[in-house]
Scaffold this motif. Structure first.
Motif, PDB file in Angstrom:
ATOM      1  N   ASN A  63     -78.111 -66.044  66.764  1.00  0.00           N
ATOM      2  CA  ASN A  63     -77.003 -65.280  67.256  1.00  0.00           C
ATOM      3  C   ASN A  63     -76.729 -64.101  66.494  1.00  0.00           C
ATOM      4  O   ASN A  63     -76.729 -63.870  65.209  1.00  0.00           O
ATOM      5  N   TYR A  64     -76.699 -62.628  66.922  1.00  0.00           N
ATOM      6  CA  TYR A  64     -76.405 -61.639  66.417  1.00  0.00           C
ATOM      7  C   TYR A  64     -74.789 -61.512  66.268  1.00  0.00           C
ATOM      8  O   TYR A  64     -74.226 -61.701  67.175  1.00  0.00           O
ATOM      9  N   SER A  65     -74.634 -61.047  64.965  1.00  0.00           N
ATOM     10  CA  SER A  65     -73.219 -60.778  64.613  1.00  0.00           C
ATOM     11  C   SER A  65     -73.266 -59.335  63.878  1.00  0.00           C
ATOM     12  O   SER A  65     -74.124 -59.000  62.971  1.00  0.00           O
ATOM     13  N   GLN A  66     -72.408 -58.375  64.236  1.00  0.00           N
ATOM     14  CA  GLN A  66     -72.445 -57.159  63.689  1.00  0.00           C
ATOM     15  C   GLN A  66     -72.306 -57.036  62.150  1.00  0.00           C
ATOM     16  O   GLN A  66     -71.402 -57.938  61.775  1.00  0.00           O
ATOM     17  N   ARG A  67     -73.091 -56.342  61.521  1.00  0.00           N
ATOM     18  CA  ARG A  67     -72.879 -55.963  60.022  1.00  0.00           C
ATOM     19  C   ARG A  67     -72.242 -54.615  59.740  1.00  0.00           C
ATOM     20  O   ARG A  67     -72.483 -53.641  60.525  1.00  0.00           O
ATOM     21  N   TYR A  68     -71.544 -54.695  58.545  1.00  0.00           N
ATOM     22  CA  TYR A  68     -70.921 -53.267  58.357  1.00  0.00           C
ATOM     23  C   TYR A  68     -71.348 -53.072  56.884  1.00  0.00           C
ATOM     24  O   TYR A  68     -71.073 -53.939  55.671  1.00  0.00           O
ATOM     25  N   SER A  69     -71.716 -51.806  56.632  1.00  0.00           N
ATOM     26  CA  SER A  69     -72.155 -51.472  55.148  1.00  0.00           C
ATOM     27  C   SER A  69     -70.917 -51.451  54.367  1.00  0.00           C
ATOM     28  O   SER A  69     -70.626 -51.676  53.440  1.00  0.00           O
ATOM     29  N   ASN A  70     -69.775 -51.189  55.116  1.00  0.00           N
ATOM     30  CA  ASN A  70     -68.338 -51.202  54.558  1.00  0.00           C
ATOM     31  C   ASN A  70     -67.285 -52.027  54.997  1.00  0.00           C
ATOM     32  O   ASN A  70     -67.329 -51.959  56.030  1.00  0.00           O
ATOM     33  N   LYS A  71     -67.174 -53.060  54.343  1.00  0.00           N
ATOM     34  CA  LYS A  71     -66.262 -54.335  54.824  1.00  0.00           C
ATOM     35  C   LYS A  71     -64.896 -53.889  54.659  1.00  0.00           C
ATOM     36  O   LYS A  71     -64.329 -53.673  53.257  1.00  0.00           O
ATOM     37  N   PHE A  72     -64.147 -54.170  55.630  1.00  0.00           N
ATOM     38  CA  PHE A  72     -62.489 -53.892  55.654  1.00  0.00           C
ATOM     39  C   PHE A  72     -62.068 -54.483  56.800  1.00  0.00           C
ATOM     40  O   PHE A  72     -62.641 -54.699  57.688  1.00  0.00           O
ATOM     41  N   ASN A  73     -60.628 -54.742  56.859  1.00  0.00           N
ATOM     42  CA  ASN A  73     -59.974 -55.340  57.799  1.00  0.00           C
ATOM     43  C   ASN A  73     -59.948 -54.244  59.017  1.00  0.00           C
ATOM     44  O   ASN A  73     -59.138 -53.487  59.075  1.00  0.00           O
ATOM     45  N   ARG A  74     -60.659 -54.405  60.012  1.00  0.00           N
ATOM     46  CA  ARG A  74     -60.894 -53.517  60.949  1.00  0.00           C
ATOM     47  C   ARG A  74     -59.682 -53.782  62.002  1.00  0.00           C
ATOM     48  O   ARG A  74     -59.602 -53.025  63.138  1.00  0.00           O
ATOM     49  N   SER A  75     -58.840 -55.000  61.885  1.00  0.00           N
ATOM     50  CA  SER A  75     -57.812 -55.193  63.015  1.00  0.00           C
ATOM     51  C   SER A  75     -56.455 -55.067  62.213  1.00  0.00           C
ATOM     52  O   SER A  75     -55.429 -55.639  62.704  1.00  0.00           O
ATOM     53  N   ALA A  76     -56.687 -54.337  61.285  1.00  0.00           N
ATOM     54  CA  ALA A  76     -55.177 -54.055  60.605  1.00  0.00           C
ATOM     55  C   ALA A  76     -54.111 -53.407  61.356  1.00  0.00           C
ATOM     56  O   ALA A  76     -52.685 -53.723  60.864  1.00  0.00           O
ATOM     57  N   PHE A  77     -54.310 -52.792  62.283  1.00  0.00           N
ATOM     58  CA  PHE A  77     -53.296 -52.216  63.300  1.00  0.00           C
ATOM     59  C   PHE A  77     -53.465 -52.706  64.612  1.00  0.00           C
ATOM     60  O   PHE A  77     -52.801 -51.867  65.552  1.00  0.00           O
ATOM     61  N   LYS A  78     -53.714 -53.802  64.894  1.00  0.00           N
ATOM     62  CA  LYS A  78     -53.711 -54.535  66.214  1.00  0.00           C
ATOM     63  C   LYS A  78     -52.373 -55.034  66.635  1.00  0.00           C
ATOM     64  O   LYS A  78     -52.141 -54.337  67.552  1.00  0.00           O
ATOM     65  N   ILE A  79     -51.658 -55.301  65.670  1.00  0.00           N
ATOM     66  CA  ILE A  79     -50.374 -55.343  65.879  1.00  0.00           C
ATOM     67  C   ILE A  79     -49.288 -54.975  64.592  1.00  0.00           C
ATOM     68  O   ILE A  79     -49.543 -55.473  63.830  1.00  0.00           O
ATOM     69  N   ILE A  80     -48.647 -53.962  64.849  1.00  0.00           N
ATOM     70  CA  ILE A  80     -47.824 -53.487  63.855  1.00  0.00           C
ATOM     71  C   ILE A  80     -46.204 -54.299  63.648  1.00  0.00           C
ATOM     72  O   ILE A  80     -45.541 -54.368  64.517  1.00  0.00           O
ATOM     73  N   ASN A  81     -46.290 -55.087  62.651  1.00  0.00           N
ATOM     74  CA  ASN A  81     -44.792 -55.913  62.548  1.00  0.00           C
ATOM     75  C   ASN A  81     -44.667 -55.767  60.966  1.00  0.00           C
ATOM     76  O   ASN A  81     -43.732 -56.775  60.682  1.00  0.00           O
ATOM     77  N   THR A  82     -45.287 -55.093  60.280  1.00  0.00           N
ATOM     78  CA  THR A  82     -44.977 -54.956  58.851  1.00  0.00           C
ATOM     79  C   THR A  82     -44.542 -53.643  58.388  1.00  0.00           C
ATOM     80  O   THR A  82     -44.946 -52.859  58.963  1.00  0.00           O
ATOM     81  N   GLU A  83     -43.652 -53.604  57.282  1.00  0.00           N
ATOM     82  CA  GLU A  83     -43.266 -52.377  56.705  1.00  0.00           C
ATOM     83  C   GLU A  83     -44.488 -51.563  56.192  1.00  0.00           C
ATOM     84  O   GLU A  83     -44.559 -50.329  56.616  1.00  0.00           O
ATOM     85  N   GLU A  84     -45.501 -52.071  55.458  1.00  0.00           N
ATOM     86  CA  GLU A  84     -46.816 -51.561  55.119  1.00  0.00           C
ATOM     87  C   GLU A  84     -47.397 -51.092  56.303  1.00  0.00           C
ATOM     88  O   GLU A  84     -47.934 -49.939  56.144  1.00  0.00           O
ATOM     89  N   GLN A  85     -47.755 -51.479  57.426  1.00  0.00           N
ATOM     90  CA  GLN A  85     -48.411 -51.265  58.662  1.00  0.00           C
ATOM     91  C   GLN A  85     -47.797 -49.999  59.124  1.00  0.00           C
ATOM     92  O   GLN A  85     -48.386 -48.918  59.011  1.00  0.00           O
ATOM     93  N   ALA A  86     -46.266 -49.989  59.293  1.00  0.00           N
ATOM     94  CA  ALA A  86     -45.708 -48.915  59.629  1.00  0.00           C
ATOM     95  C   ALA A  86     -45.570 -47.825  58.846  1.00  0.00           C
ATOM     96  O   ALA A  86     -45.863 -46.478  59.361  1.00  0.00           O
ATOM     97  N   TYR A  87     -45.679 -47.933  57.508  1.00  0.00           N
ATOM     98  CA  TYR A  87     -45.729 -46.738  56.588  1.00  0.00           C
ATOM     99  C   TYR A  87     -47.120 -46.130  56.642  1.00  0.00           C
ATOM    100  O   TYR A  87     -46.951 -44.867  56.844  1.00  0.00           O
TER     101      TYR A  87
END
Length: 271
Positions: A63-87
């Protein structure tokens, strides 16, 4: 006759038999055994296409799963409902660069604000400490610091909130129904393209951005219709106001918040 030629069908996939020679299995085995290598790196090493590796993996039962050299939350702005996201969304509008063709978001700040990039890295839950780069230019005495997030998913999510390529002078603020999110968004914009000092405030950006900031200030300040507060400067505009009332407005925007640019927060706190 062809069946007799291939005595050993090594793999069975989607109702078909496949014979993959050992030399053609090497890229797949290398990819599986070297978890730090991305698919593109393996494809370059063995001079084959990424899709070919994926197809062979499927046939071989991996099973192939994508690999990233830099790992971070790529879904951070999927839904914006926090003060930090909006900022951060507001900060990106003012000080971020989106590349829709190459699918990345980059932020570049001067040395005095480079600690702010660490806050951003923490927000994205970056696992690679080297994502923040120092950029030293020969014709500039002070270096800049930058961070880049490569992700098609991230770019597509940000586009839903009025962030796009070549936005300079064309920024369109996003309107939140939630007042807490709207204030955090505005604070991000000010930290990116605003200037604060005792009794004076200035914001530089598109006409829509300046009008957006002015509208928020109008909740606390009665603007004189005969006076001019927004000024054109080529393709950009500036919103400027001089009044002791500015201090009260900025304190409302900055105090009791959880995310801000330290330098401007301290300035507002000193009023």
């Amino acid at each position: 006759n062809r069946i007799k030629t291939y005595q050993n069908f090594t793999f069975f996939y989607e109702d078909k038999y496949y014979c993959i020679p050992l030399e053609e299995q090497e890229p797949i085995k290398y990819f599986i055994e070297n978890s730090n290598c991305s698919l593109k790196e393996v494809a370059r090493k063995f001079k084959i296409k990424c899709d070919t590796i994926k197809r062979r993996m499927a046939v071989m039962g991996y099973n192939y799963s994508q690999r990233y050299s830099n790992k971070f939350n790529r879904s951070a702005f999927k839904i914006i409902n926090t003060e930090e996201q909006a900022y951060w969304l507001g900060f990106f509008l003012a000080d971020g660069y989106i590349n829709e063709e190459r699918n990345f978001l980059s932020i570049k700040l001067g040395k005095k604000d480079h600690e702010h990039l660490k806050k951003l890295a923490n927000f994205f839950k970056c696992e690679n400490e080297d994502m923040i780069k120092e950029e030293d230019y020969e014709n500039k005495p002070n270096p800049c610091y930058s961070i880049c997030f490569n992700s098609k998913e991230l770019v597509n999510d940000l586009k839903k909130y009025n962030l796009f390529q070549r936005k300079s002078g064309k920024e369109i603020p996003f309107l939140f129904e939630n007042e807490v999110l709207q204030k955090a968004y505005l604070r991000g914009m000010i930290d990116g393209d605003g200037h604060v000092e005792n009794g004076y405030f200035k914001y530089v950006g598109s006409l829509e951005s300046c009008e957006f900031v002015k509208k928020y200030f109008s909740k606390f300040y009665s603007f004189n219709e005969e006076c001019k507060y927004i000024y054109p400067h080529g393709i950009i505009y500036s919103f400027e106001i001089r009044s002791i009332k500015v201090n009260e407005i900025l304190k409302d925007i900055y105090l009791n918040s959880s995310i801000y640019l330290d330098r401007k927060y301290k300035e507002v706190l000193s009023f």
